[in-house]
Write a protein that holds these residues in place. Structure first.
Motif, mmCIF file in Angstrom:
data_model
loop_
_atom_site.group_PDB
_atom_site.id
_atom_site.type_symbol
_atom_site.label_atom_id
_atom_site.label_comp_id
_atom_site.label_asym_id
_atom_site.label_seq_id
_atom_site.Cartn_x
_atom_site.Cartn_y
_atom_site.Cartn_z
ATOM 1 N N LEU A 182 1.386 6.706 -6.994
ATOM 2 C CA LEU A 182 0.280 7.579 -7.386
ATOM 3 C C LEU A 182 0.599 9.041 -7.115
ATOM 4 O O LEU A 182 0.263 9.930 -7.905
ATOM 5 C CB LEU A 182 -0.991 7.175 -6.635
ATOM 6 C CG LEU A 182 -1.638 5.836 -7.033
ATOM 7 C CD1 LEU A 182 -2.792 5.503 -6.107
ATOM 8 C CD2 LEU A 182 -2.123 5.892 -8.487
ATOM 9 N N ALA A 183 1.256 9.314 -6.003
ATOM 10 C CA ALA A 183 1.559 10.698 -5.631
ATOM 11 C C ALA A 183 2.603 11.334 -6.531
ATOM 12 O O ALA A 183 2.745 12.558 -6.552
ATOM 13 C CB ALA A 183 2.023 10.755 -4.182
ATOM 14 N N PRO A 190 -3.979 13.138 -5.773
ATOM 15 C CA PRO A 190 -5.066 13.062 -4.778
ATOM 16 C C PRO A 190 -5.347 11.640 -4.322
ATOM 17 O O PRO A 190 -5.551 11.384 -3.135
ATOM 18 C CB PRO A 190 -6.263 13.681 -5.505
ATOM 19 C CG PRO A 190 -5.663 14.536 -6.567
ATOM 20 C CD PRO A 190 -4.440 13.817 -7.008
ATOM 21 N N ALA A 191 -5.331 10.705 -5.277
ATOM 22 C CA ALA A 191 -5.586 9.311 -4.913
ATOM 23 C C ALA A 191 -4.479 8.771 -4.014
ATOM 24 O O ALA A 191 -4.741 8.008 -3.073
ATOM 25 C CB ALA A 191 -5.713 8.454 -6.170
ATOM 26 N N GLY A 192 -3.223 9.163 -4.285
ATOM 27 C CA GLY A 192 -2.116 8.723 -3.446
ATOM 28 C C GLY A 192 -2.230 9.250 -2.032
ATOM 29 O O GLY A 192 -1.988 8.528 -1.063
ATOM 30 N N ALA A 210 -3.623 8.278 3.648
ATOM 31 C CA ALA A 210 -4.458 8.611 4.801
ATOM 32 C C ALA A 210 -5.267 7.404 5.258
ATOM 33 O O ALA A 210 -5.414 7.153 6.461
ATOM 34 C CB ALA A 210 -5.378 9.783 4.461
ATOM 35 N N MET A 211 -5.784 6.639 4.292
ATOM 36 C CA MET A 211 -6.523 5.421 4.629
ATOM 37 C C MET A 211 -5.627 4.415 5.341
ATOM 38 O O MET A 211 -6.075 3.710 6.266
ATOM 39 C CB MET A 211 -7.122 4.802 3.368
ATOM 40 C CG MET A 211 -8.282 5.577 2.763
ATOM 41 S SD MET A 211 -8.900 4.793 1.253
ATOM 42 C CE MET A 211 -9.360 3.171 1.886
ATOM 43 N N LEU A 212 -4.361 4.357 4.918
ATOM 44 C CA LEU A 212 -3.429 3.424 5.554
ATOM 45 C C LEU A 212 -3.210 3.793 7.023
ATOM 46 O O LEU A 212 -3.126 2.904 7.885
ATOM 47 C CB LEU A 212 -2.099 3.423 4.795
ATOM 48 C CG LEU A 212 -1.024 2.461 5.326
ATOM 49 C CD1 LEU A 212 -1.527 1.024 5.288
ATOM 50 C CD2 LEU A 212 0.268 2.611 4.531
ATOM 51 N N VAL A 213 -3.140 5.091 7.313
ATOM 52 C CA VAL A 213 -2.980 5.541 8.697
ATOM 53 C C VAL A 213 -4.201 5.140 9.529
ATOM 54 O O VAL A 213 -4.080 4.627 10.647
ATOM 55 C CB VAL A 213 -2.759 7.066 8.742
ATOM 56 C CG1 VAL A 213 -2.772 7.560 10.188
ATOM 57 C CG2 VAL A 213 -1.450 7.441 8.056
ATOM 58 N N LEU A 217 0.809 -1.219 0.000
ATOM 59 C CA LEU A 217 0.000 0.000 0.000
ATOM 60 C C LEU A 217 0.851 1.281 0.000
ATOM 61 O O LEU A 217 0.546 2.215 -0.753
ATOM 62 C CB LEU A 217 -0.955 -0.009 1.195
ATOM 63 C CG LEU A 217 -2.089 -1.052 1.130
ATOM 64 C CD1 LEU A 217 -2.973 -0.956 2.365
ATOM 65 C CD2 LEU A 217 -2.924 -0.857 -0.142
ATOM 66 N N PRO A 218 1.933 1.400 0.814
ATOM 67 C CA PRO A 218 2.757 2.610 0.731
ATOM 68 C C PRO A 218 3.407 2.798 -0.634
ATOM 69 O O PRO A 218 3.538 3.925 -1.112
ATOM 70 C CB PRO A 218 3.807 2.399 1.823
ATOM 71 C CG PRO A 218 3.176 1.453 2.778
ATOM 72 C CD PRO A 218 2.355 0.539 1.936
#
Length: 445
Positions: free
Chosen positions: A319-320, A327-329, A334-337, A312-313
C-alpha cells in the motif's frame, strides 16, 4: 620537499580543542590518515604482491633494491638500500641500516635503527622505537587501548625527524629531535629532546624534562598543568588548555557493558510494566478475552499470529508503494505496532493467569489490582525467559506470536458482534461489559 601525501592529509589546525574529548577522538581528528593507512596495509596483505611471502615466518630484505618492496611475514628484517618505497606488514618489523624512500610499516612491534628514510608512516599494536633518521615527516600511531600492548612510542637520542611529527600512543617519550612541528596525543608524554617548531601536546600527564628545547609555542592540552622542569627551554609562548582527556580502558569494558546492559534492561522492564498496567486500566475486557483465548486455543493463536506477522507488513508495504495507498499503508503499519504491544501484554497476562492457576486453582476472577499484578508477573517471567540463551528467545518469540494471534482473534470476534462464539474459561462476550470495565463485578485478587 615534503611528500604530497603528508602535505595533503596531515594539515594541523590551530583551533582550540573541545573542553572534553576522548583520546581516540582527538587522535582521529589530528591524524586522519591513521585508519586509512592501517586499512591500506591490511588490504595489501591480501593482494597478490604478498602472496609469495605470505607463508614465510622470517623474511629478510637486503642488498640494493630499485623497485617498491612489499613484504609480509612473522619476523621481518630490512637491511637494504631501497630507491623506492617499502611496505611491510608483520608481527615484528626491524628496519636496520636501511636507506629508503617512504616506509609504510604495520606490526606488533616496529624498530627503526641506524636507518635513513624519506618519510615514515607506521602503525603498531605494542610499541614503536625510532633510533634512526627520517628526512621529512613521520606519522606513527600505536593503539592506546588494545589489550596486551604497551602502546609505547619511543624516539631515542639518535632519532631525528627532519620535518613534522604526528604521534598517537599510550605513552610517548622523545629524547631525539623533531626539526618541524610536533602534534602528539597520548596518556603520558615525556619530552626531553628538541622540537624545532610548535609542540602541540594532548595527554593526561605532560612532562617537559630538563634539557628539552622547544623552538616555538608549547600548547598543552591536559586536565592538569604541564610539569616543566628547570633547564627546559621554551622559546615561544606557553598555552595551557584545560581538557578532560577520557581514555577508555578495555579492562573495564566488560563491567561498563554490564552496567549499561543492566540499566537498559531495567528501563525496558519498567516501560513494559507501565504498558501492562495502562492496558489493564484502559481495556481490561479485550485484554482478558485475548488472554483467555490464548490459554484455550494456543496452537490456533500461534499460526494466526504467524500469519498476521507475515501478511500485515507485506500489505502495508504494498500500500505504501502507491501515492493513493500510502496513508493506508502507514496507518496499517502503525496499527501493527499497537497490536504487537497489546499482544505482548496479552501474552504476559496469559502467563500470569497460568501461574495463578497453579497457586490457586479455584480462585475467582481477579479484580483490577489482581489483573495488574498478574500481568506484571507474566512480564517479569517473559523477561527472565529471554535471558536464557537461544532457547529463551525462541520460546519468547512463540509466546508473542501466540499473543498476536489471540489479539487478532479477539478483534475479529469483536467485529462480528456479541453473539460470536468465544473460547473462554468463563465464556462471556467482552461487549457485554465494555472496554473499560472489569470482567467480573466481584472477586478477590
Amino acid at each position: 620537499m615534503r611528500c604530497r601525501f603528508m602535505q595533503l592529509s596531515l594539515l594541523r589546525t590551530q583551533a582550540v580543542g573541545p573542553p572534553k574529548a576522548t583520546l581516540l577522538a582527538l587522535g582521529a581528528a589530528r591524524h586522519p590518515t591513521v585508519v586509512l593507512l592501517l586499512a591500506l596495509l591490511a588490504f595489501l596483505a591480501d593482494s597478490p604482491s604478498f602472496a609469495e611471502q605470505s607463508t614465510r615466518r622470517d623474511v629478510t630484505v637486503s642488498g640494493d633494491q630499485s623497485k617498491q618492496q612489499f613484504v609480509t611475514g612473522d619476523r621481518i628484517h630490512i637491511h637494504a638500500n631501497i630507491s623506492d618505497e617499502v611496505f611491510a606488514l608483520g608481527h615484528e618489523i626491524v628496519v636496520e641500516g636501511t636507506n629508503a624512500e617512504t616506509a609504510y610499516l604495520a606490526g606488533d612491534t616496529v624498530l627503526v635503527k641506524d636507518s635513513t628514510l624519506a618519510n615514515l608512516i607506521a602503525g603498531a599494536h605494542d610499541q614503536v622505537e625510532i633510533s634512526g633518521a627520517v628526512r621529512d615527516d613521520a606519522l606513527v600511531a600505536i593503539c592506546p587501548i588494545c589489550p596486551g600492548g604497551s602502546g609505547r612510542l619511543f624516539v631515542g637520542p639518535q632519532g631525528h625527524i627532519g620535518g613534522d611529527a604526528h604521534f598517537l600512543a599510550n605513552t610517548l617519550e622523545i629524547q631525539g629531535t623533531v626539526e618541524g612541528d610536533l602534534a602528539a596525543t597520548a596518556r603520558r608524554i615525556v619530552l626531553s629532546g628538541t622540537i624545532g617548531g610548535t609542540a602541540d601536546l594532548t595527554a593526561r600527564e605532560i612532562i617537559i624534562a630538563s634539557g628539552a628545547r622547544i623552538g616555538g609555542e608549547l600548547v598543552a592540552r591536559s586536565p592538569s598543568k604541564p610539569q616543566i622542569e628547570s633547564g627546559a627551554i621554551i622559546s615561544g609562548p606557553l598555552r595551557e588548555i584545560e581538557t578532560e582527556v577520557d581514555i577508555p580502558d578495555l579492562k573495564e569494558l566488560p563491567k561498563v557493558i554490564g552496567w549499561v546492559g543492566a540499566a537498559a534492561a531495567g528501563i525496558l522492564l519498567l516501560g513494559a510494566f507501565l504498558l501492562g498496567a495502562l492496558a489493564q486500566l484502559t481495556v481490561p475486557g479485550p485484554l482478558n478475552q485475548a488472554a483467555q483465548i490464548m490459554k484455550a486455543e494456543l496452537w490456533t493463536c500461534l499460526w494466526r499470529g504467524l500469519a498476521s506477522a507475515l501478511i500485515l507488513p507485506i500489505i502495508g508495504a504494498v500500500l505504501a508503494m502507491s501515492l493513493v495507498g500510502f496513508p493506508a499503508g502507514v496507518v496499517l503499519m502503525a496499527m501493527l505496532v499497537v497490536l504487537s504491544a497489546f499482544a505482548f501484554v496479552a501474552s504476559a497476562y496469559a502467563i500470569g493467569l497460568w501461574l495463578r492457576s497453579l497457586i490457586t486453582a479455584a480462585a475467582p476472577e481477579p479484580r483490577t489490582s489482581g489483573r495488574i499484578g498478574w500481568t506484571l508477573a507474566g512480564i517479569l517471567n517473559l523477561f527472565i525467559l529471554w535471558m536464557v540463551p537461544f532457547v529463551g528467545w525462541i520460546v519468547a518469540a512463540l509466546t508473542l506470536l501466540g499473543g498476536l494471534g489471540a489479539v487478532a482473534m479477539t478483534l475479529w470476534r469483536l467485529i462480528r458482534g456479541p453473539d460470536a462464539p468465544v473460547a473462554l474459561d468463563n465464556p462471556r462476550s467482552v461487549l457485554a461489559h465494555g472496554f473499560g470495565s472489569e470482567p467480573s463485578p466481584a472477586g478477590k485478587d
